[in-house]
Design an enzyme around this catalytic site. Structure first.
Site, mmCIF file in Angstrom:
data_model
loop_
_atom_site.group_PDB
_atom_site.id
_atom_site.type_symbol
_atom_site.label_atom_id
_atom_site.label_comp_id
_atom_site.label_asym_id
_atom_site.label_seq_id
_atom_site.Cartn_x
_atom_site.Cartn_y
_atom_site.Cartn_z
ATOM 1 N N ARG A 84 73.307 -76.748 -1.477
ATOM 2 C CA ARG A 84 72.754 -75.848 -2.498
ATOM 3 C C ARG A 84 73.875 -75.395 -3.438
ATOM 4 O O ARG A 84 74.947 -74.993 -3.003
ATOM 5 C CB ARG A 84 72.102 -74.630 -1.842
ATOM 6 N N VAL A 85 73.622 -75.465 -4.725
ATOM 7 C CA VAL A 85 74.581 -74.997 -5.723
ATOM 8 C C VAL A 85 73.887 -73.936 -6.567
ATOM 9 O O VAL A 85 72.754 -74.137 -7.003
ATOM 10 C CB VAL A 85 75.064 -76.170 -6.611
ATOM 11 N N GLY A 86 74.553 -72.813 -6.783
ATOM 12 C CA GLY A 86 73.972 -71.741 -7.588
ATOM 13 C C GLY A 86 74.364 -71.861 -9.044
ATOM 14 O O GLY A 86 74.669 -72.947 -9.555
ATOM 15 N N ASP A 87 74.381 -70.732 -9.714
ATOM 16 C CA ASP A 87 74.659 -70.713 -11.152
ATOM 17 C C ASP A 87 76.144 -70.792 -11.479
ATOM 18 O O ASP A 87 76.534 -71.222 -12.566
ATOM 19 C CB ASP A 87 74.090 -69.426 -11.761
ATOM 20 N N GLY A 94 71.534 -66.608 -8.273
ATOM 21 C CA GLY A 94 71.900 -67.691 -9.173
ATOM 22 C C GLY A 94 70.708 -68.429 -9.734
ATOM 23 O O GLY A 94 70.732 -68.904 -10.872
ATOM 24 N N THR A 110 82.899 -68.604 -6.525
ATOM 25 C CA THR A 110 82.040 -68.015 -5.496
ATOM 26 C C THR A 110 81.964 -68.889 -4.250
ATOM 27 O O THR A 110 82.195 -70.092 -4.317
ATOM 28 C CB THR A 110 80.610 -67.847 -6.058
ATOM 29 N N SER A 145 82.713 -62.940 -0.272
ATOM 30 C CA SER A 145 81.830 -63.543 -1.263
ATOM 31 C C SER A 145 82.485 -64.673 -2.048
ATOM 32 O O SER A 145 81.823 -65.338 -2.837
ATOM 33 C CB SER A 145 81.350 -62.472 -2.247
ATOM 34 N N THR A 169 76.699 -62.706 -11.880
ATOM 35 C CA THR A 169 76.706 -62.690 -10.422
ATOM 36 C C THR A 169 75.300 -62.291 -9.986
ATOM 37 O O THR A 169 74.515 -61.775 -10.773
ATOM 38 C CB THR A 169 77.725 -61.691 -9.846
ATOM 39 N N GLY A 170 75.002 -62.505 -8.706
ATOM 40 C CA GLY A 170 73.672 -62.177 -8.206
ATOM 41 C C GLY A 170 72.847 -63.429 -7.994
ATOM 42 O O GLY A 170 73.404 -64.517 -7.830
ATOM 43 N N THR A 185 80.184 -62.892 -5.782
ATOM 44 C CA THR A 185 80.847 -63.812 -6.706
ATOM 45 C C THR A 185 81.863 -63.008 -7.499
ATOM 46 O O THR A 185 81.793 -61.789 -7.536
ATOM 47 C CB THR A 185 79.796 -64.401 -7.684
HETATM 48 N N1 ASP Z 1 75.410 -66.249 -8.203
HETATM 49 C C1 ASP Z 1 75.903 -66.760 -6.962
HETATM 50 C C2 ASP Z 1 75.035 -67.865 -6.493
HETATM 51 O O1 ASP Z 1 73.839 -67.797 -6.686
HETATM 52 C C3 ASP Z 1 75.989 -65.759 -5.875
HETATM 53 C C4 ASP Z 1 76.328 -64.358 -6.248
HETATM 54 O O2 ASP Z 1 76.726 -64.075 -7.346
HETATM 55 O O3 ASP Z 1 76.198 -63.473 -5.428
HETATM 56 O O4 ASP Z 1 75.539 -68.766 -5.853
#
Ligand code: ASP
Length: 361
Positions: free
Chosen positions: A236-239, A262, A226, A75, A259-260, A208
């Site tokens: 693509r960019v997450g949080d 984003g 992450t 991850s 985490t999770g 993450t």
């Molecule tokens: N939050 C991260 C994202 O969306 C991924 C994750 O935490 O599992 O990129």
């Protein structure tokens, strides 16, 4: 169940126990770390230096680097699951309370420690975020080596996902991974504890690492790093590298990170919102649960155009988690959906896992 004194002391192997206990009765504050469950291995290595008066950002970054370089954690960093094209593209950020400054990199490839590069962005530029090729060149300029991050295990998992995507392209379905698995197109096997359903039949692994830290001087700092959503659209960019979404700290209020999914943390500006709720006087747990209830309402509205965000009961079909640290050392870990563990280290109990408080089971 709370550990007894003997268990507490044995759980602090390697930590200067007398130093940790003496802090409890002194004017100095006991140091505290809180983060995602996979931060525990790093906390065990870094907590001692924090107890001895170490800097909070040093502790946070040294903690997450343990997972960034672990090829078995798919991850984050080395061995992270790649994007659609098979490239491991990493996001990371850090924030420092005493100077109210931050740095981040996004969609950076072939660099083992994006958390360190995020810190360089903070300390050696006038910027908050550098992305893509520019982030890679910036890291190379500062001496970070070019590193192949795609391990054999991650490449095989990506290939299996790609071959299983469609019945109408020219790739044959992957062979079953065990003799009893007969379907032509199996779904991607989940990352343990990291699977997030985004709709019926659509299982995508997330993962993450976040770490928030308060030092003996009461200074706060945090970092999140992450490989992001597995098999994401390139770019693509997450949080995680977005200040306010995947992490935030404020020397007047506390620290938080996520985490999770984003997109949920971005749309709620989740970490910032939690820190603001603490600024208004809420305890970490109350701030986290209020934010999760807000996200649940937001998802109900998003589901008007994206119904797969809800399960059959009309509840969010995914999870997002927050790790929260108050200036007074109180901490919490909360989860929108499903329980699980998060990592904590403090003078009272040393590094350990605790149970997340879940809004929905
Ligand atoms: N939050 C991260 C994202 O969306 C991924 C994750 O935490 O599992 O990129």
């Amino acid at each position: 169940m709370r550990p007894n004194r003997r268990e507490l002391l044995s759980g602090m192997a390697g930590v200067s126990v007398s130093r940790a206990l003496s802090l409890q009765g002194s004017g100095e504050r006991g140091p505290v770390m809180v983060g995602s469950a996979n931060a525990l291995a790093g906390m065990k290595l870094t907590f001692e230096a924090l107890v001895a008066g170490g800097e909070p950002l040093d502790a946070a970054i040294e903690t997450v680097k343990v997972v960034e370089k672990d090829p078995n954690d798919q991850s984050v960093g080395l061995g992270g699951l790649p994007n659609e094209d098979g490239a491991v593209a990493l996001d990371a950020a850090c924030m420092h309370g005493p100077t109210h400054n931050s740095g981040a990199v996004a969609a950076i490839e072939n660099i083992l420690h994006p958390s360190e590069v995020a810190r360089l962005v903070m300390e050696r530029t006038d910027h908050c975020l550098i992305v893509g090729r520019g982030a890679y060149e910036f890291a190379r300029m500062h001496g970070h080596p070019h590193t192949e991050l795609l391990t054999e295990a991650s490449r095989e998992r990506w290939l299996r996902w790609k071959e299983g995507l469609s019945d109408v392209d020219d790739r044959l379905a992957p062979p079953p991974s065990n003799p009893n698995e007969g379907e032509r197109h199996g779904s991607t096997p989940p990352l343990d504890g990291k699977r997030t359903a985004q709709g019926p039949g659509w299982d995508r692994p997330y993962g993450t690492i976040h770490c928030s830290v308060r030092s003996t001087r009461g200074e706060v700092a945090c970092t999140t790093t992450t490989s992001g959503l597995a098999f994401k659209i390139p770019g693509r960019v997450g949080d995680s590298p977005i200040i306010g979404a995947g992490l935030y700290c404020d020397q007047e209020a506390g620290s938080a990170g996520s985490t999770g999914r984003g997109e949920a943390a971005i749309l709620a500006n989740g970490s910032f919102a939690i820190v603001e709720l603490m600024r208004q006087g809420k305890a970490p747990l109350d701030a986290g649960m209020e934010l999760l209830r807000r996200i649940e309402r937001q998802v109900q509205r998003q589901a008007r155009w994206q119904p797969a965000l809800l399960d059959g009961d009309g509840k969010p079909a995914f999870s997002v988690k927050f790790y929260i640290l108050g200036l007074d050392g109180a901490q919490a870990g909360v989860s929108l959906r499903g329980g699980g563990k998060y990592a904590v280290a403090d003078a009272a109990g040393g590094p350990r896992h605790e149970e997340l408080e879940a809004l929905m089971e």
